[in-house]
Design an enzyme around this catalytic site. Structure first.
Site, PDB file in Angstrom:
ATOM      1  CG  ASN A 109      -1.720   9.935   5.031  1.00 21.02           C
ATOM      2  OD1 ASN A 109      -2.754   9.859   5.667  1.00 21.02           O
ATOM      3  ND2 ASN A 109      -1.564   9.411   3.826  1.00 21.02           N
TER       4      ASN A 109
ATOM      5  CG  PHE B  23      -4.510   8.800   9.114  1.00 19.45           C
ATOM      6  CD1 PHE B  23      -5.896   8.846   9.191  1.00 19.45           C
ATOM      7  CD2 PHE B  23      -3.913   7.622   8.682  1.00 19.45           C
ATOM      8  CE1 PHE B  23      -6.669   7.764   8.835  1.00 19.45           C
ATOM      9  CE2 PHE B  23      -4.679   6.527   8.325  1.00 19.45           C
ATOM     10  CZ  PHE B  23      -6.068   6.601   8.402  1.00 19.45           C
TER      11      PHE B  23
ATOM     12  CE1 TYR C 174      -3.400   2.808   0.381  1.00 21.19           C
ATOM     13  CE2 TYR C 174      -2.214   3.441   2.369  1.00 21.19           C
ATOM     14  CZ  TYR C 174      -3.158   3.716   1.401  1.00 21.19           C
ATOM     15  OH  TYR C 174      -3.855   4.892   1.435  1.00 21.19           O
TER      16      TYR C 174
ATOM     17  CD  GLU D 241     -10.038   8.965   3.365  1.00 14.16           C
ATOM     18  OE1 GLU D 241     -10.417  10.156   3.352  1.00 14.16           O
ATOM     19  OE2 GLU D 241      -9.063   8.547   2.717  1.00 14.16           O
TER      20      GLU D 241
ATOM     21  CE1 TYR E   2     -22.214  35.352  42.815  1.00 15.54           C
ATOM     22  CE2 TYR E   2     -22.941  33.970  40.991  1.00 15.54           C
ATOM     23  CZ  TYR E   2     -23.000  34.333  42.332  1.00 15.54           C
ATOM     24  OH  TYR E   2     -23.853  33.660  43.153  1.00 15.54           O
TER      25      TYR E   2
ATOM     26  NE  ARG F 249     -18.400  37.605  45.413  1.00 11.68           N
ATOM     27  CZ  ARG F 249     -19.550  36.973  45.671  1.00 11.68           C
ATOM     28  NH1 ARG F 249     -19.568  35.822  46.320  1.00 11.68           N
ATOM     29  NH2 ARG F 249     -20.710  37.492  45.272  1.00 11.68           N
TER      30      ARG F 249
ATOM     31  CG  HIS G  91      -5.064  14.147  -2.351  1.00 14.73           C
ATOM     32  ND1 HIS G  91      -5.270  13.349  -3.444  1.00 14.73           N
ATOM     33  CD2 HIS G  91      -5.397  13.387  -1.273  1.00 14.73           C
ATOM     34  CE1 HIS G  91      -5.685  12.160  -3.050  1.00 14.73           C
ATOM     35  NE2 HIS G  91      -5.789  12.158  -1.740  1.00 14.73           N
TER      36      HIS G  91
END
Length: 538
Positions: A206, A341, A63, A427, A293, A296, A93
């Site tokens: 990646n 990843f 791969y 994915e 508040y 304080r 990409h």
């Protein structure tokens, strides 16, 4: 003037097999420090590359080396097409869209990708890693766009735009900030474009580097902003004739959160020796039982923010020590797929910090609003106006705060719960960490502006308490605003380090004064002015 280089920022950062520090990331990303790759890292890169080259000759598909990617991982790629495979991966990409991402974010992204390459776990060639260092040192910044990362399989589109520039393609900004073709910029800098080989395209895209770089930058900014929020709170408590008794160490120790103790200590330092505070110390002269508040409880809110930051810093440091790629070359020479990843660890803390920014801004706005209401400001003019009715004073400055706080509440909605499937359902669960990082940057900017308005308003109120004088530390902040000079620091050649902001008087154009104080807050000048009296604040 904003976020200038810290005096201790390194001028050169060595990228080795170990983790970069957060300070080193900021030095390169924000302040332009040079980068060098250590001999140890170069040796490790070469060793892992030898593993990849051996597998490239194997007839069995592997791969990312001899196959396609994602949903196309089962397709075997012939040897003569593998260089084209890597180029095609990066080109396809690099599909970002929208506004251009800031230079410091892109530089941080590239540095962190280089840091992973330097671990020797990715299988790239030495010359590919060296090209990343060369672009950083030449000040060449790839054009990266706002949209394109889902925060899983890494920050794919942003990293692909960076890798495309290393190939000599796409658009970049040169050292002068001008947009140009990458090939022309590399040629002008004497940098040879990289011809990607097996596995390299995958290794360059990646990673969680974009979201991690933005996390590190946000942590650096929030460190200054939280200390400055304490400064602003002290100015507000003092200016509204509040008490510092509630910040006593023994009271804070009853609830032993570390951040709360630090914030209370800052407030005590800031209010020490205040004539304004002493003017109402006699219980017979002051009938108020307790402060609101927002005054304080400042240590409790600011302290919780600090403790959240501590957790986020731990996650950042773990991620800086990571080698995020898929597949990776293991220490014993295997090449294995993995899920490292996935951006969830970073995405969660990016969302946590957006909550911090929203809530610290919210309490700051409430403290500011109290100055403007005659029912609550203890003797000051409505809206701190010079001539109420004719003048509006800081009425609309608080509107600006309120608008920002409302926006910060929307930005505090988490991005990390909004997964959306992609890549033909390969994915099918993603982190959205890049989106979390982008909204956090907007949140940090908004918090800076809200604190600046509080500082500006509180300084005006302290002036209006004359002839009573503020504490030396809060007075030093007022002096910074009025003179543009931090006490004890040399002025520049023009006589002032910053533009001064005038004190109380008739209404004038207020927006430039707000922007001046925004710069003073972001740059750390307000903090340093206070520290000129108190010593280091936490």
């Amino acid at each position: 003037m904003s976020r200038t280089a810290a005096p201790e920022a390194p001028s050169t950062v060595s990228v080795s097999v170990g983790a970069l520090t957060r300070e080193e990331v900021v030095a390169v990303a924000r302040h332009g420090a040079r980068v060098e790759i250590s001999p140890e890292a170069l040796e490790g890169i070469a060793a892992s590359r030898a593993v990849i080259e051996a597998l490239a000759e194997d007839p069995v598909p592997h791969y990312g080396i001899s196959t396609g990617f994602g949903a196309l991982a089962t397709k075997h790629i012939p040897e003569d097409m593998r260089a084209q495979l890597q180029r095609s991966l990066v080109r396809s990409h690099a599909a970002g869209s929208g506004p251009e991402v800031e230079r410091e974010v892109v530089r941080g992204t590239m540095l962190l990708r280089l840091s992973t390459l330097a671990t020797g776990r990715t299988g790239v060639r030495v010359e590919t890693a060296q090209a990343y260092a060369a672009l950083l040192n030449a000040g060449i910044t790839p054009v990266v766009h706002e949209y394109g990362s889902l925060g899983c399989s890494g920050d794919l589109a942003p990293l692909a735009h960076c890798a495309l520039a290393v190939m000599g393609e796409g658009l970049v900004r040169d050292a002068d900030g001008d947009i140009t073709e990458a090939g022309e910029a590399l040629a002008s800098a004497g940098i040879e474009p990289v011809q990607l080989a097996e596995k390299e395209g995958l290794a360059l895209i990646n990673g969680t580097d974009g979201m991690l770089g933005q996390l590190v930058l946000a942590l650096a900014d929030l460190d200054t902003l939280l200390a400055t929020a304490d400064v602003a709170a002290a100015m507000s408590v003092e200016g509204q004739l509040g008490t510092d008794d509630v910040f006593a160490a023994d009271l804070q120790a009853l609830r032993p959160h570390p951040g709360q103790a630090l914030a209370a200590e800052n407030l005590r330092k800031m209010m020490a020796d205040s004539a304004i505070r002493d003017s109402h110390r006699d219980p017979e002269a002051c009938t108020r039982v307790q402060d609101a508040y927002s005054l304080r409880c400042s240590p409790q809110v600011h302290g919780a923010a600090r403790d959240t930051m501590t957790h986020c810093s731990t996650v950042a440091e773990r991620e800086l020590a990571a080698a995020v790629d898929n597949p990776v070359v293991t220490l014993d020479g295997r090449v294995e797929s993995n899920g490292n990843f996935h951006g969830a660890p970073v995405a969660y803390v990016l969302d946590f910090l957006a909550i911090v920014a929203a809530d610290v801004a919210s309490i700051s706005e409430r403290r500011t609003d109290r100055f403007l209401d005659v029912a609550r400001n203890h003797g000051l003019n409505p809206f701190l106006a010079d001539d109420p009715g004719v003048d509006s004073g800081h009425m609309i400055a608080q509107y600006t705060q309120a608008a920002i706080v409302s926006e910060l509440k929307r930005l505090a909605n988490p991005a990390s719960v909004d997964s959306i499937p992609s890549s033909a359902m390969q994915e099918d669960h993603v982190s959205m960490g890049w989106s979390g990082a982008r909204k956090l940057r907007r949140a940090v900017d908004g918090l800076t502006r809200v604190i600046a308005v509080e500082v500006l308003t509180a300084a005006r109120a302290l002036d209006l308490r004359a002839p009573l004088t503020p504490a030396p530390a809060t007075g030093a902040v007022v002096q910074l605003l009025r003179t543009g000079v931090i006490p004890g620091e040399p002025a520049d050649v023009e006589g002032t380090a910053y533009d001064p902001v005038a004190g109380p008087g008739p209404d004038r154009f207020l927006a430039p004064e707000i922007e001046t104080v925004v710069d003073l807050v972001a740059d750390g000048a307000v903090r340093r002015a206070a520290e000129s009296v108190t010593g280091p604040l936490h």
